[in-house]
Design a protein around this motif. Structure first.
Motif, PDB file in Angstrom:
ATOM      1  N   LEU A   1       8.659   3.543 -18.737  1.00  0.00           N
ATOM      2  CA  LEU A   1       7.244   3.643 -19.087  1.00  0.00           C
ATOM      3  C   LEU A   1       6.469   2.439 -18.579  1.00  0.00           C
ATOM      4  CD1 LEU A   1       4.766   4.729 -20.685  1.00  0.00           C
ATOM      5  CD2 LEU A   1       5.652   3.434 -22.645  1.00  0.00           C
ATOM      6  N   ASN A   2       5.413   2.710 -17.833  1.00  0.00           N
ATOM      7  CA  ASN A   2       4.500   1.675 -17.352  1.00  0.00           C
ATOM      8  C   ASN A   2       3.073   2.028 -17.756  1.00  0.00           C
ATOM      9  OD1 ASN A   2       6.131   0.014 -14.975  1.00  0.00           O
ATOM     10  ND2 ASN A   2       6.816   2.118 -15.201  1.00  0.00           N
ATOM     11  N   VAL A   3       2.299   0.991 -18.058  1.00  0.00           N
ATOM     12  CA  VAL A   3       0.877   1.155 -18.334  1.00  0.00           C
ATOM     13  C   VAL A   3       0.118   0.823 -17.058  1.00  0.00           C
ATOM     14  CG1 VAL A   3      -1.081   0.279 -19.665  1.00  0.00           C
ATOM     15  CG2 VAL A   3       1.162   0.574 -20.764  1.00  0.00           C
ATOM     16  N   VAL A   4      -0.648   1.777 -16.554  1.00  0.00           N
ATOM     17  CA  VAL A   4      -1.445   1.553 -15.349  1.00  0.00           C
ATOM     18  C   VAL A   4      -2.752   0.888 -15.758  1.00  0.00           C
ATOM     19  CG1 VAL A   4      -2.655   2.648 -13.414  1.00  0.00           C
ATOM     20  CG2 VAL A   4      -0.425   3.529 -14.176  1.00  0.00           C
ATOM     21  N   VAL A   5      -3.085  -0.220 -15.072  1.00  0.00           N
ATOM     22  CA  VAL A   5      -4.312  -0.938 -15.391  1.00  0.00           C
ATOM     23  C   VAL A   5      -5.122  -1.174 -14.109  1.00  0.00           C
ATOM     24  CG1 VAL A   5      -3.264  -2.077 -17.383  1.00  0.00           C
ATOM     25  CG2 VAL A   5      -3.228  -3.222 -15.169  1.00  0.00           C
ATOM     26  N   SER A   6      -6.309  -1.702 -14.279  1.00  0.00           N
ATOM     27  CA  SER A   6      -7.217  -2.041 -13.189  1.00  0.00           C
ATOM     28  C   SER A   6      -8.024  -0.824 -12.719  1.00  0.00           C
ATOM     29  CB  SER A   6      -6.452  -2.665 -12.011  1.00  0.00           C
ATOM     30  OG  SER A   6      -7.350  -3.334 -11.148  1.00  0.00           O
ATOM     31  N   ALA A   7      -8.715  -1.004 -11.583  1.00  0.00           N
ATOM     32  CA  ALA A   7      -9.606   0.027 -11.068  1.00  0.00           C
ATOM     33  C   ALA A   7      -8.854   1.061 -10.244  1.00  0.00           C
ATOM     34  CB  ALA A   7     -10.688  -0.633 -10.210  1.00  0.00           C
ATOM     35  N   LYS A   8      -9.511   2.171  -9.991  1.00  0.00           N
ATOM     36  CA  LYS A   8      -8.932   3.199  -9.124  1.00  0.00           C
ATOM     37  C   LYS A   8      -8.601   2.578  -7.767  1.00  0.00           C
ATOM     38  CE  LYS A   8      -9.851   7.931  -7.564  1.00  0.00           C
ATOM     39  NZ  LYS A   8      -9.523   7.782  -6.140  1.00  0.00           N
ATOM     40  N   ASP A   9      -7.461   2.954  -7.222  1.00  0.00           N
ATOM     41  CA  ASP A   9      -6.966   2.478  -5.929  1.00  0.00           C
ATOM     42  C   ASP A   9      -6.452   1.039  -5.956  1.00  0.00           C
ATOM     43  OD1 ASP A   9      -7.480   4.954  -4.719  1.00  0.00           O
ATOM     44  OD2 ASP A   9      -9.543   4.371  -4.265  1.00  0.00           O
TER      45      ASP A   9
ATOM     46  N   GLY B   1       0.799  -1.216   0.000  1.00  0.00           N
ATOM     47  CA  GLY B   1       0.000   0.000   0.000  1.00  0.00           C
ATOM     48  C   GLY B   1       0.830   1.264   0.000  1.00  0.00           C
ATOM     49  N   CYS B   2       2.088   1.159  -0.380  1.00  0.00           N
ATOM     50  CA  CYS B   2       2.964   2.340  -0.422  1.00  0.00           C
ATOM     51  C   CYS B   2       2.354   3.411  -1.323  1.00  0.00           C
ATOM     52  CB  CYS B   2       4.348   1.943  -0.936  1.00  0.00           C
ATOM     53  SG  CYS B   2       5.494   3.326  -1.045  1.00  0.00           S
ATOM     54  N   PHE B   3       2.104   4.568  -0.742  1.00  0.00           N
ATOM     55  CA  PHE B   3       1.487   5.677  -1.476  1.00  0.00           C
ATOM     56  C   PHE B   3       2.343   6.911  -1.246  1.00  0.00           C
ATOM     57  CE2 PHE B   3      -1.290   9.234  -2.263  1.00  0.00           C
ATOM     58  CZ  PHE B   3      -2.110   8.823  -3.305  1.00  0.00           C
ATOM     59  N   THR B   4       3.023   7.356  -2.290  1.00  0.00           N
ATOM     60  CA  THR B   4       3.933   8.503  -2.207  1.00  0.00           C
ATOM     61  C   THR B   4       3.663   9.417  -3.398  1.00  0.00           C
ATOM     62  OG1 THR B   4       5.648   7.484  -3.577  1.00  0.00           O
ATOM     63  CG2 THR B   4       5.699   6.980  -1.206  1.00  0.00           C
ATOM     64  N   PRO B   5       4.295  10.603  -3.411  1.00  0.00           N
ATOM     65  CA  PRO B   5       4.135  11.457  -4.590  1.00  0.00           C
ATOM     66  C   PRO B   5       4.513  10.735  -5.886  1.00  0.00           C
ATOM     67  CG  PRO B   5       5.068  12.731  -2.800  1.00  0.00           C
ATOM     68  CD  PRO B   5       5.021  11.308  -2.326  1.00  0.00           C
ATOM     69  N   ARG B   6       5.470   9.808  -5.815  1.00  0.00           N
ATOM     70  CA  ARG B   6       5.849   9.066  -7.015  1.00  0.00           C
ATOM     71  C   ARG B   6       4.817   8.008  -7.375  1.00  0.00           C
ATOM     72  NH1 ARG B   6      11.163   5.227  -8.172  1.00  0.00           N
ATOM     73  NH2 ARG B   6      10.226   3.918  -6.555  1.00  0.00           N
ATOM     74  N   THR B   7       4.359   7.231  -6.390  1.00  0.00           N
ATOM     75  CA  THR B   7       3.479   6.099  -6.693  1.00  0.00           C
ATOM     76  C   THR B   7       2.010   6.457  -6.832  1.00  0.00           C
ATOM     77  OG1 THR B   7       3.079   5.516  -4.365  1.00  0.00           O
ATOM     78  CG2 THR B   7       5.029   4.552  -5.431  1.00  0.00           C
ATOM     79  N   GLN B   8       1.629   7.683  -6.502  1.00  0.00           N
ATOM     80  CA  GLN B   8       0.206   8.025  -6.522  1.00  0.00           C
ATOM     81  C   GLN B   8      -0.425   7.807  -7.901  1.00  0.00           C
ATOM     82  OE1 GLN B   8      -0.478  12.151  -5.543  1.00  0.00           O
ATOM     83  NE2 GLN B   8       1.146  12.889  -6.894  1.00  0.00           N
ATOM     84  N   THR B   9       0.373   7.928  -8.959  1.00  0.00           N
ATOM     85  CA  THR B   9      -0.146   7.696 -10.309  1.00  0.00           C
ATOM     86  C   THR B   9      -0.646   6.264 -10.472  1.00  0.00           C
ATOM     87  OG1 THR B   9       1.441   9.308 -11.159  1.00  0.00           O
ATOM     88  CG2 THR B   9       0.417   7.845 -12.770  1.00  0.00           C
ATOM     89  N   MET B  10       0.017   5.326  -9.796  1.00  0.00           N
ATOM     90  CA  MET B  10      -0.372   3.919  -9.914  1.00  0.00           C
ATOM     91  C   MET B  10      -1.764   3.657  -9.345  1.00  0.00           C
ATOM     92  SD  MET B  10       3.217   2.123  -8.762  1.00  0.00           S
ATOM     93  CE  MET B  10       2.731   0.468  -9.260  1.00  0.00           C
ATOM     94  N   TYR B  11      -2.213   4.520  -8.474  1.00  0.00           N
ATOM     95  CA  TYR B  11      -3.507   4.330  -7.811  1.00  0.00           C
ATOM     96  C   TYR B  11      -4.660   4.954  -8.597  1.00  0.00           C
ATOM     97  CZ  TYR B  11      -1.110   2.600  -3.653  1.00  0.00           C
ATOM     98  OH  TYR B  11      -0.346   1.842  -2.775  1.00  0.00           O
ATOM     99  N   MET B  12      -4.356   5.567  -9.705  1.00  0.00           N
ATOM    100  CA  MET B  12      -5.399   6.174 -10.524  1.00  0.00           C
ATOM    101  C   MET B  12      -6.095   5.116 -11.369  1.00  0.00           C
ATOM    102  SD  MET B  12      -3.233   9.622 -11.595  1.00  0.00           S
ATOM    103  CE  MET B  12      -4.562  10.399 -12.503  1.00  0.00           C
ATOM    104  N   GLN B  13      -7.194   5.495 -11.965  1.00  0.00           N
ATOM    105  CA  GLN B  13      -7.939   4.584 -12.842  1.00  0.00           C
ATOM    106  C   GLN B  13      -7.040   4.088 -13.975  1.00  0.00           C
ATOM    107  OE1 GLN B  13     -11.230   3.522 -12.656  1.00  0.00           O
ATOM    108  NE2 GLN B  13     -10.892   2.262 -14.466  1.00  0.00           N
ATOM    109  N   GLY B  14      -7.131   2.801 -14.297  1.00  0.00           N
ATOM    110  CA  GLY B  14      -6.337   2.243 -15.380  1.00  0.00           C
ATOM    111  C   GLY B  14      -6.569   2.957 -16.703  1.00  0.00           C
ATOM    112  N   GLY B  15      -5.536   2.949 -17.532  1.00  0.00           N
ATOM    113  CA  GLY B  15      -5.645   3.608 -18.824  1.00  0.00           C
ATOM    114  C   GLY B  15      -4.778   4.847 -18.941  1.00  0.00           C
ATOM    115  N   ILE B  16      -3.847   4.997 -18.001  1.00  0.00           N
ATOM    116  CA  ILE B  16      -2.886   6.095 -18.041  1.00  0.00           C
ATOM    117  C   ILE B  16      -1.485   5.498 -17.976  1.00  0.00           C
ATOM    118  CG2 ILE B  16      -4.484   7.700 -16.913  1.00  0.00           C
ATOM    119  CD1 ILE B  16      -2.715   7.338 -14.358  1.00  0.00           C
ATOM    120  N   ILE B  17      -0.486   6.361 -18.068  1.00  0.00           N
ATOM    121  CA  ILE B  17       0.886   5.877 -17.970  1.00  0.00           C
ATOM    122  C   ILE B  17       1.531   6.345 -16.660  1.00  0.00           C
ATOM    123  CG2 ILE B  17       1.219   5.691 -20.439  1.00  0.00           C
ATOM    124  CD1 ILE B  17       2.853   8.328 -20.291  1.00  0.00           C
ATOM    125  N   TYR B  18       2.434   5.527 -16.170  1.00  0.00           N
ATOM    126  CA  TYR B  18       3.234   5.826 -14.985  1.00  0.00           C
ATOM    127  C   TYR B  18       4.692   5.852 -15.448  1.00  0.00           C
ATOM    128  CZ  TYR B  18       5.706   4.642 -10.578  1.00  0.00           C
ATOM    129  OH  TYR B  18       6.567   4.590  -9.498  1.00  0.00           O
TER     130      TYR B  18
END
Length: 200
Positions: free
Chosen positions: A85-93, A57-74
């Motif tokens: 470059l990472n593709v963020v997938v799955s649901a918000k949080d 559950g690490c949530f930092t200024p860097r990782t907060q993008t990973m917790y967004m709704q899938g369909g964006i890049i990290y």
């Protein structure tokens, strides 16, 4: 055809990581189009995956993008040098992400050569995640960009690979993750010259 938003909503990050092989990744940075099809990926399964930035559950200024709704890049900086470059997938949080490790370049080759400061097309042009990002002009400036945007997107052009053409092996450089380092979450197209080593 551009992959729809619903594609990225799946919570099966491992299946999506494999499915992205053969999909075409494009960027339009400073008006220059570059791209190619994905030949190597790694899945990172969020808070339960010791190799993930979001483990526990690490949530930092860097990782907060990973917790967004899938369909964006990290996009993050590795070793203070390489943009990744990472593709963020799955649901918000649900912080699942897929690292794009290699592509076979198809579009904007002259632009990629200039960005990589090389004079001929060789496998290291887009082999390895740092090379992919640099060749495609990707940096943290476009972190959290939507994959529905005109800046970066992924298309399905009908290219697929049979099971025997795809390797599923442990990820690279995650020895710190203990048992999770052994998970077969790295996928690549066998015998493709752009795939990172080891690739046997």
């Amino acid at each position: 055809m551009k992959l729809p938003e619903e594609y990225y909503e799946s919570q099966d990050v491992v299946a999506l990581s494999r499915d992205l092989l053969g999909k075409y990744l494009f960027t339009r940075i400073d008006g220059e189009l570059t791209g190619g099809y994905i030949v190597e990926t790694e899945a990172y399964a969020g808070i339960i995956d010791k190799a993930s930035h979001a483990f526990g559950g690490c949530f930092t200024p860097r990782t907060q993008t990973m917790y967004m709704q899938g369909g964006i890049i990290y996009v993050y900086l590795c070793y203070g040098i390489h943009e990744m470059l990472n593709v963020v997938v799955s649901a918000k949080d649900v912080p699942h992400a897929i690292l794009i490790r290699a592509i076979q370049p198809t579009d904007g080759l002259e632009v990629m050569l200039r960005r990589r400061n090389v004079d001929s097309i060789k496998p290291n042009l887009t082999r390895g995640p740092g090379s992919v990002a640099k060749a495609l002009g990707i940096s943290r400036k476009i972190n959290a960009e939507s994959l529905q945007s005109k800046t970066i997107w992924i298309e399905d052009r009908g290219l697929t690979f049979a099971d025997e053409q795809i390797a599923a092996v442990p990820r690279i450089g995650v020895d710190y993750a203990g048992d999770d380092a052994l998970l077969p979450y790295r996928f690549y197209v066998r015998e493709n010259i752009y795939v990172s080593k080891p690739n046997k």
